[in-house]
Design an enzyme around this catalytic site. Structure first.
Site, mmCIF file in Angstrom:
data_model
loop_
_atom_site.group_PDB
_atom_site.id
_atom_site.type_symbol
_atom_site.label_atom_id
_atom_site.label_comp_id
_atom_site.label_asym_id
_atom_site.label_seq_id
_atom_site.Cartn_x
_atom_site.Cartn_y
_atom_site.Cartn_z
ATOM 1 N N LYS A 13 -72.568 54.971 -88.509
ATOM 2 C CA LYS A 13 -71.353 55.666 -88.071
ATOM 3 C C LYS A 13 -71.326 55.866 -86.556
ATOM 4 C CE LYS A 13 -70.078 59.046 -91.492
ATOM 5 N NZ LYS A 13 -69.974 60.476 -91.729
ATOM 6 N N ASP A 68 -65.871 62.404 -91.435
ATOM 7 C CA ASP A 68 -66.342 62.535 -92.808
ATOM 8 C C ASP A 68 -65.641 61.439 -93.583
ATOM 9 O OD1 ASP A 68 -68.157 64.282 -94.448
ATOM 10 O OD2 ASP A 68 -66.433 64.100 -95.770
ATOM 11 N N ASP A 154 -70.998 48.698 -97.398
ATOM 12 C CA ASP A 154 -70.335 47.525 -96.803
ATOM 13 C C ASP A 154 -70.577 46.196 -97.532
ATOM 14 O OD1 ASP A 154 -68.890 48.839 -94.892
ATOM 15 O OD2 ASP A 154 -70.300 48.476 -93.255
ATOM 16 N N HIS A 179 -61.258 51.976 -92.097
ATOM 17 C CA HIS A 179 -60.803 53.351 -92.203
ATOM 18 C C HIS A 179 -61.136 54.129 -90.928
ATOM 19 C CE1 HIS A 179 -64.840 52.641 -93.436
ATOM 20 N NE2 HIS A 179 -65.151 53.894 -93.735
ATOM 21 N N ARG A 180 -62.366 53.910 -90.405
ATOM 22 C CA ARG A 180 -62.823 54.626 -89.198
ATOM 23 C C ARG A 180 -62.044 54.144 -87.964
ATOM 24 N NH1 ARG A 180 -67.488 53.933 -90.490
ATOM 25 N NH2 ARG A 180 -67.536 55.879 -91.639
HETATM 26 P P1 IMP Z 1 -70.691 61.498 -94.791
HETATM 27 O O1 IMP Z 1 -71.756 61.417 -93.731
HETATM 28 O O2 IMP Z 1 -70.809 62.663 -95.688
HETATM 29 O O3 IMP Z 1 -69.322 61.350 -94.191
HETATM 30 O O4 IMP Z 1 -70.962 60.255 -95.754
HETATM 31 C C1 IMP Z 1 -70.396 59.024 -95.550
HETATM 32 C C2 IMP Z 1 -70.951 58.054 -96.595
HETATM 33 O O5 IMP Z 1 -69.869 57.259 -97.083
HETATM 34 C C3 IMP Z 1 -71.937 57.081 -95.985
HETATM 35 O O6 IMP Z 1 -73.271 57.520 -96.104
HETATM 36 C C4 IMP Z 1 -71.684 55.809 -96.797
HETATM 37 O O7 IMP Z 1 -72.367 55.896 -98.026
HETATM 38 C C5 IMP Z 1 -70.194 55.898 -97.087
HETATM 39 N N1 IMP Z 1 -69.401 55.243 -96.028
HETATM 40 C C6 IMP Z 1 -68.540 55.834 -95.157
HETATM 41 N N2 IMP Z 1 -68.023 54.941 -94.314
HETATM 42 C C7 IMP Z 1 -68.589 53.764 -94.640
HETATM 43 C C8 IMP Z 1 -68.456 52.452 -94.090
HETATM 44 O O8 IMP Z 1 -67.758 52.197 -93.103
HETATM 45 N N3 IMP Z 1 -69.160 51.499 -94.715
HETATM 46 C C9 IMP Z 1 -69.965 51.725 -95.783
HETATM 47 N N4 IMP Z 1 -70.149 52.924 -96.302
HETATM 48 C C10 IMP Z 1 -69.458 53.946 -95.738
#
Ligand code: IMP
Length: 200
Positions: A13, A68, A154, A179-180
Site C-alpha cells: 500500500k 482502508d 492481486d 481502487h486506490r
Molecule cells: P487494511 O490494511 O485493513 O486496509 O487491509 C487491506 C487488505 O485488503 C490488504 O491486506 C489486502 O489483503 C487487501 N487489499 C487491499 N487493496 C489491495 C490491492 O490493491 N491488492 C490486493 N489486495 C488488496
C-alpha cells in the site's frame, strides 16, 4: 513539497500511495515517529480510514493519510470486505488469505466469481480539515493465481478494465485503474478545489 504521514504499515500500500500521490512527500507513520497500535474497529472502509488518519494526525501533529481497503466477493455476500487483511485469521498473511479465498470459491462457477476492490482514503490536517474519497475496481476471482506482482489478493484478481490479473500487470497499469488510484486521484481533486476556493 508538502510532507504527509501515511497511516499504514502495509508495504504494498505504501509503495502505491507514494507512486500515485506523487505531488507530496509520503513518509510511513513509523518513520515519522508513530509507535502506537491502531485497532480497526469500524464497520466500513470509511470509518476505518478516518480512525487511522485521525489517530496518526493527532499523535504526530502533521497531516496524515490513511487508506482502508479490501476485496468484496459477490458469491461470499461481500466478504471479506473490511476483514480482507485478516480473512484467514492472522493480519496480513497474504498466502493464507488467498488459499482460504480459493477454498471458499472452489465450487463457484466462473460467471458467479464477480468481485471488486474498494479503497477509502482519508487525509486529515492538524487544523481540523478532513478530506475523504473512495474508489472501486471490478473484476473476478481466478481459479488459480496468475503472476506474482502487486500484493495481497492481486494474483487472484482478474481486472475487467485491464483484461488481465493484477498479479501480471505493471505498477503503472494497476495504478491507472485500481481502487486506490481512483480514490487518491479523487482526493487530489478535492484538495485542488479546496485550495482554489480559499484563493477566490
Ligand atoms: P487494511 O490494511 O485493513 O486496509 O487491509 C487491506 C487488505 O485488503 C490488504 O491486506 C489486502 O489483503 C487487501 N487489499 C487491499 N487493496 C489491495 C490491492 O490493491 N491488492 C490486493 N489486495 C488488496
Amino acid at each position: 513539497m508538502k510532507t504527509i504521514a501515511a497511516a499504514s504499515g502495509n508495504k504494498g500500500k505504501l509503495r502505491e500511495i507514494a507512486e500515485i500521490f506523487n505531488g507530496y512527500e509520503i513518509v510511513p507513520m513509523q518513520a515519522a515517529g508513530f509507535t502506537g497500535e491502531i485497532e480497526e474497529t469500524g464497520c466500513t472502509f470509511a470509518e476505518n480510514a478516518l480512525l487511522k488518519a485521525r489517530t496518526v494526525c493527532r499523535a504526530l501533529g502533521m497531516p496524515a493519510l490513511a487508506d482502508d481497503s479490501g476485496l468484496c466477493v459477490e458469491a461470499l455476500g461481500g466478504a471479506p470486505g473490511v476483514y480482507s487483511a485478516r480473512f484467514a485469521g492472522t493480519h496480513g498473511d497474504d498466502a493464507a488469505n488467498n488459499a482460504l479465498l480459493l477454498q471458499k470459491l472452489s465450487n463457484v462457477p466462473a460467471e458467479k466469481r464477480g468481485a471488486y476492490f474498494e479503497s477509502c482514503v482519508a487525509l486529515i490536517f492538524p487544523d481540523g480539515r478532513e478530506f475523504v474519497a473512495s474508489g472501486r475496481t471490478y473484476g473476478k476471482i481466478l481459479p488459480k493465481a496468475q503472476g506474482s506482482g502487486g500484493f495481497g489478493y492481486d494474483p487472484l484478481f482478474f481486472s475487467e478494465e485491464l483484461g488481465k490479473s493484477f498479479g501480471v500487470a505493471s505498477a503503472e497499469e494497476k495504478n491507472a485503474v485500481s481502487h486506490r488510484g481512483k480514490a487518491l486521484r479523487a482526493l487530489e481533486r478535492q484538495l485542488r478545489e479546496n485550495a482554489e476556493g480559499n484563493r477566490s
